[in-house]
Design a protein around this motif. Structure first.
Motif: not given
Length: 145
Positions: A69-75
């Motif tokens: 779902n292309h949600d940001l996990i982190g950087f």
């Protein structure tokens, strides 16, 4: 390139229990803004996630997204051993005396939680370590060589 990123993302759905001192919303905002404004982004599809590499303050950084779902996990910000805070290097050195540094990353999740992850190797044994900014070290994953 970074085995540690794979081990990092295996359990990211279970956010690590962190103390408030590990939270840095300003860094999360700076990374988000830099990523949005970046014109040179390299996308890499991994089996379990998507990774976008970009530059952040003259360092290589990565944005990690869920595959489905292309949600940001982190950087993540990649670090050389000499660039890490002394408390992080000392903590690993005290616990893993005979282990060699492989690579490291500062990871900021979507809540602004900050931790360091370091990969170390001793003969055919590889460990991904999680180090808090305060110097607490734990084994995050044992990686087969």
């Amino acid at each position: 390139k970074i085995i540690i990123a794979v081990s990092l993302l295996i359990a990211l759905s279970t956010t690590a229990f962190t103390k408030d001192k590990n939270v840095n919303p300003d860094l999360l905002n700076d990374l988000s803004l830099t990523f949005k404004e970046s014109t040179q982004i390299s996308w890499i599809d991994k089996p379990d996630y998507k990774e976008a590499m970009f530059k952040f303050q003259n360092q290589t950084a990565c944005a990690f997204y869920t595959k489905d779902n292309h949600d940001l996990i982190g950087f993540g910000i990649l670090y050389e051993k000499a660039e890490l805070p002394q408390i992080v290097n000392d903590a690993v050195k005290n616990s893993y005396t005979d282990w060699d540094f492989v690579d490291a990353m500062l990871f900021v999740d979507t809540d602004g939680n900050v931790n360091y992850f370091m990969q170390v190797k001793n003969n055919d044994r590889i460990r991904a370590l999680k180090i808090t900014p305060g110097g607490d070290v734990s084994v995050y994953a044992k990686i087969a060589s």
